[in-house]
Design an enzyme around this catalytic site. Structure first.
Site, PDB file in Angstrom:
ATOM      1  N   LYS A 168       9.433 -12.155   3.466  1.00  0.00           N
ATOM      2  CA  LYS A 168       8.220 -12.259   2.663  1.00  0.00           C
ATOM      3  C   LYS A 168       7.886 -10.907   2.040  1.00  0.00           C
ATOM      4  CE  LYS A 168       5.351 -11.531   6.770  1.00  0.00           C
ATOM      5  NZ  LYS A 168       4.321 -12.078   7.665  1.00  0.00           N
ATOM      6  N   TYR A 220      -8.089  16.749  -7.166  1.00  0.00           N
ATOM      7  CA  TYR A 220      -9.408  16.169  -7.408  1.00  0.00           C
ATOM      8  C   TYR A 220     -10.401  16.529  -6.302  1.00  0.00           C
ATOM      9  CZ  TYR A 220      -7.641  13.202 -11.181  1.00  0.00           C
ATOM     10  OH  TYR A 220      -7.100  12.740 -12.360  1.00  0.00           O
TER      11      TYR A 220
END
Length: 395
Positions: free
Chosen positions: A43, A263
């Protein structure tokens, strides 16, 4: 110069998937679960590593049964492996029974309502019955198992090929819930086995395979262990690493004392004068590539991510941004890191589980979050003799 080498030179980050290591992990699981069929959970795009190449290699190694999460994943896998047995773990969504027949998929039925819908649709294909034994996520109850055992009309026309449950704590071999779930599932299987004599039982996931033969039943369902992740808590990982992620050094710069990086200015070069000056490498990968923002660092050596570059482990400097991450390479000898070099984000020096731990999560999440922007390389690994490959993993 080949187009491949040109593409590599232009890539900001490269993801290398070692299909030989994948095959070795599958072989180890087959050895450990001897007597049971070893399936594969593929999956989430084979845990982020690429459904097509991974499924094809597992088929080559003898894997014949696969598990996906939903119908769309199942359809994608069917296009790759026309003859595979494919189970869909999330079951039947309302009105989707016909899609299973179109793609030759087997639903994992987790409620009496789903069972009724499958039965009313004509039950075109075999199906799995999923019972909850303590996960409290998906699965029918023990009372539902009793009802199915006693009332043949509930499964009239339905070919049950698999009866399964899922372990909640298999990462911890000493957890009492493992034995509790085994007892509950064994009781359910004992009641249903006479009703479905051709069905196979399945309980063990990656960690469950290591809990012993009592947990193996007829089929085991490894997932993360195939891809080199550690399915255990506080125990050495016996599986070979399958994935390596490298990011390119796109710039080198010196940061003066008191200056900040990234940042929000969360990281700064400490001290004064030359002793406080830091050398920083800017790498061409960020959270858009699955290198989590949680790996950001404020300068505390106990927090944040670490990459391997210039022969040393170097800490992240400041915040991980979308496309870039800064790394403090001050401890690397001058000249050992140059523009264009590659830094190891995940690999032999920093495992996917190490990265998960530093990000406050699991290796599973790191794997499945790997971005599509990486240039992907697949290493085939040694080919196995065709006779040896035939039927590997079958009971």
């Amino acid at each position: 110069m080949t187009s491949e080498s040109t593409a590599e030179k232009a890539a900001g980050a490269i993801l290398t998937v070692d299909l030989g290591a994948l095959a070795a992990n599958y072989a180890l699981l087959c050895e450990k679960a001897a007597g049971a069929e070893v399936s594969a959970v593929v999956k989430a795009d084979a845990y982020g590593l690429g459904l097509g190449p991974v499924a094809e290699r597992l088929w080559m190694e003898g894997c014949r049964t696969f598990f996906v999460a939903d119908v769309n994943e199942g359809k994608a896998l069917r296009a790759v492996l026309p003859e595979a047995v494919i189970y869909v773990l999330n079951g039947i969504f309302p009105g989707t029974a016909g899609l299973y027949a179109e793609a030759g998929l087997r639903p994992v039925i987790a409620s009496l309502a789903e069972l009724a819908e499958w039965r009313e649709a004509g039950a075109p294909l075999p199906a799995a019955l999923h019972f909850d034994t303590g996960m409290n996520r998906l699965g029918m109850s023990a009372a539902d198992a009793d009802a199915i055992a006693q009332d043949e009309t509930l499964t009239k026309g339905v070919e049950v090929s698999l009866v399964m449950s899922h372990l909640a704590c298999s990462d911890d071999e000493g957890h009492p819930r493992n034995a509790l779930q085994l007892a509950r599932f064994s009781g359910i299987w004992e009641r249903l086995r006479p009703r479905f004599p051709d069905a196979v039982a399945s309980l063990a996931n990656s960690g469950g395979i290591w809990l012993g033969a009592d947990y193996h039943f007829g089929l085991v369902r490894p997932g993360v262990s195939l891809y080199g992740g550690n399915p255990f808590t506080g125990k050495e990982n016996p599986f070979r690493p399958v994935v390596r992620a490298d990011a390119r050094v796109i710039a080198l710069r010196e940061v003066e004392p008191g200056e900040t990086v990234g940042y929000s200015a969360t990281w700064s070069a400490p001290g004064e004068g030359d002793s406080g000056r830091k050398r920083v490498a800017i790498l061409g990968a960020g959270y858009a590539d699955g290198y989590f923002r949680a790996l950001s660092s404020t300068g505390n050596p106990e927090s944040g991510g670490v990459v391997h570059i210039g022969g040393r482990a170097c800490p992240i400097a400041g915040r991980v941004s979308m496309d870039m991450v800064a790394v403090d390479v001050s401890q690397v000898p001058e000249g050992a890191v140059t523009r264009g070099d590659m830094a190891e984000l995940i690999g032999p020096n920093i495992t996917v589980d190490d990265v998960g731990l530093r990000a406050g999560t699991l290796g599973y999440e790191i794997l499945t979050a790997l971005g599509r922007r990486y240039m992907r390389r697949y290493i085939a690994g040694p080919e196995r003799d065709a006779v040896e490959k035939e039927g590997r993993g079958q009971a």
